[in-house]
Design a protein around this motif. Sequence first.
Motif, PDB file in Angstrom:
ATOM      1  N   LYS A 123      -1.468   3.819  -7.126  1.00  0.00           N
ATOM      2  CA  LYS A 123      -2.885   3.460  -7.263  1.00  0.00           C
ATOM      3  C   LYS A 123      -3.112   2.046  -7.799  1.00  0.00           C
ATOM      4  O   LYS A 123      -4.146   1.445  -7.513  1.00  0.00           O
ATOM      5  N   THR A 124      -2.204   1.524  -8.581  1.00  0.00           N
ATOM      6  CA  THR A 124      -2.310   0.256  -9.322  1.00  0.00           C
ATOM      7  C   THR A 124      -3.231   0.432 -10.534  1.00  0.00           C
ATOM      8  O   THR A 124      -4.004   1.400 -10.622  1.00  0.00           O
ATOM      9  N   SER A 125      -3.161  -0.528 -11.434  1.00  0.00           N
ATOM     10  CA  SER A 125      -4.004  -0.484 -12.637  1.00  0.00           C
ATOM     11  C   SER A 125      -5.439  -0.890 -12.346  1.00  0.00           C
ATOM     12  O   SER A 125      -6.302  -0.818 -13.220  1.00  0.00           O
ATOM     13  N   ASP A 138      -5.184   9.110  -3.531  1.00  0.00           N
ATOM     14  CA  ASP A 138      -4.137   8.948  -4.528  1.00  0.00           C
ATOM     15  C   ASP A 138      -3.240   7.730  -4.303  1.00  0.00           C
ATOM     16  O   ASP A 138      -2.142   7.659  -4.847  1.00  0.00           O
ATOM     17  N   GLY A 139      -3.690   6.790  -3.488  1.00  0.00           N
ATOM     18  CA  GLY A 139      -2.967   5.541  -3.367  1.00  0.00           C
ATOM     19  C   GLY A 139      -1.925   5.475  -2.260  1.00  0.00           C
ATOM     20  O   GLY A 139      -1.014   4.657  -2.319  1.00  0.00           O
ATOM     21  N   ASP A 140      -2.049   6.327  -1.244  1.00  0.00           N
ATOM     22  CA  ASP A 140      -1.150   6.193  -0.089  1.00  0.00           C
ATOM     23  C   ASP A 140      -1.418   4.891   0.649  1.00  0.00           C
ATOM     24  O   ASP A 140      -0.508   4.285   1.206  1.00  0.00           O
ATOM     25  N   TRP A 141      -2.670   4.478   0.693  1.00  0.00           N
ATOM     26  CA  TRP A 141      -3.046   3.188   1.265  1.00  0.00           C
ATOM     27  C   TRP A 141      -4.248   2.635   0.503  1.00  0.00           C
ATOM     28  O   TRP A 141      -5.089   3.393   0.026  1.00  0.00           O
ATOM     29  N   ILE A 142      -4.280   1.321   0.350  1.00  0.00           N
ATOM     30  CA  ILE A 142      -5.379   0.651  -0.345  1.00  0.00           C
ATOM     31  C   ILE A 142      -5.711  -0.638   0.393  1.00  0.00           C
ATOM     32  O   ILE A 142      -4.824  -1.461   0.651  1.00  0.00           O
ATOM     33  N   ILE A 143      -6.965  -0.802   0.736  1.00  0.00           N
ATOM     34  CA  ILE A 143      -7.406  -2.039   1.384  1.00  0.00           C
ATOM     35  C   ILE A 143      -7.414  -3.165   0.356  1.00  0.00           C
ATOM     36  O   ILE A 143      -7.930  -3.005  -0.750  1.00  0.00           O
ATOM     37  N   GLY A 144      -6.836  -4.296   0.736  1.00  0.00           N
ATOM     38  CA  GLY A 144      -6.782  -5.447  -0.161  1.00  0.00           C
ATOM     39  C   GLY A 144      -7.822  -6.504   0.171  1.00  0.00           C
ATOM     40  O   GLY A 144      -8.252  -7.256  -0.704  1.00  0.00           O
TER      41      GLY A 144
END
Length: 364
Positions: A123-125, A138-144
Amino acid sequence: MKKLLKTAAVIGLCLSTLAGCGGGETTAAVDLNALSVDEIIEKAKEDGKIESVGMPDTWANWVETWEEIEELYGIAHQDTDMSSAEEIALFKTEGEDATKDIGDVGQAFGPVAEEEGVTLKYKTSYWDSIPDWAKDDDGDWIIGYYGTMTVLVNNKIVKETPTSFEDILNGDYMVAVGDVQAATQAQFAVLAAAIAYGGDESNIDPGLEYFRKIAEQGRLDLGEFTQARIEKGEVGVAFLWDYNALGYRDQFVENNPDADFSVFVPEEASIQSGYCTIINSYTKRPYAAALAREYILSDEGQINLAKGYAKPVRDVELPEEVKAKMIPDEQYANARMVEDQAAWDETAKTLGTRWQEEVIAYAK
């Protein structure tokens, strides 16, 4: 380039390809979300290197992020540029023999990667400051970062600078869209036009009608969609993601100080789409991959992406010199993300064929 792909068709190809791929269980059940950032940093230093896919130095200013990660943590980097579908297929095919650690894929491919079991959760902080639409649970993928469909204008050719789809329709200059059969960017240009004239993800007809009118006027450019041709003045306007359009604009002026290009978001409406990191579930260097994602979503990493003209997914304060190169925020008022991904995937499957039959066939 990695992004020039038929999204829906390629997703289908990816899924069918992966069904026959090797793989199996991941090498270890690493719970990155159970670790503190400090713990990840120490373990990442032990990993010592990171290999990415689809995150080349020249795209969205990735180079600065990779250089800073190496400078701060001593983690060397190497990238292999490829498409979103190719990234997922590579993770699956290599399986336990993984050579790559992290990838950057189109927004529609994040859930595909998760479904295929090639993502490692982290997930990152910065989790709470990432919009819900930009992450899975749960953070399998996150758009940056994300982009918006815009128009690059050669003001040396176009006498009255347009601000809308309607202005372009009433112009007398060549219009470049790209290959709607093969390029995601071009397909989203048609979707943006459809939304501007009352359509949506399930109704692309207004977009096709719009570009058919331009084709009937003899103004639809049928040549190769390249930066060089735009720079030479072979077209008056070109539809591009904002980060591409802004990058081209500045590059053209750097090459020729007399060049005069501008970029705008069409007033009626536009469409947006993001790109997300996926950590390879088979990676041999999970902590380096997690640290890379952590840094990408930090203020520093988000600013680096903005320096590459991409819109950061987090609400970070950008330096004035970076803001000055971006399109004013008010122009994005009528831009939106894809609201019905399933409908858009179905539409995109036949869009290339319909473009040939309902637009290109009318070109003069």
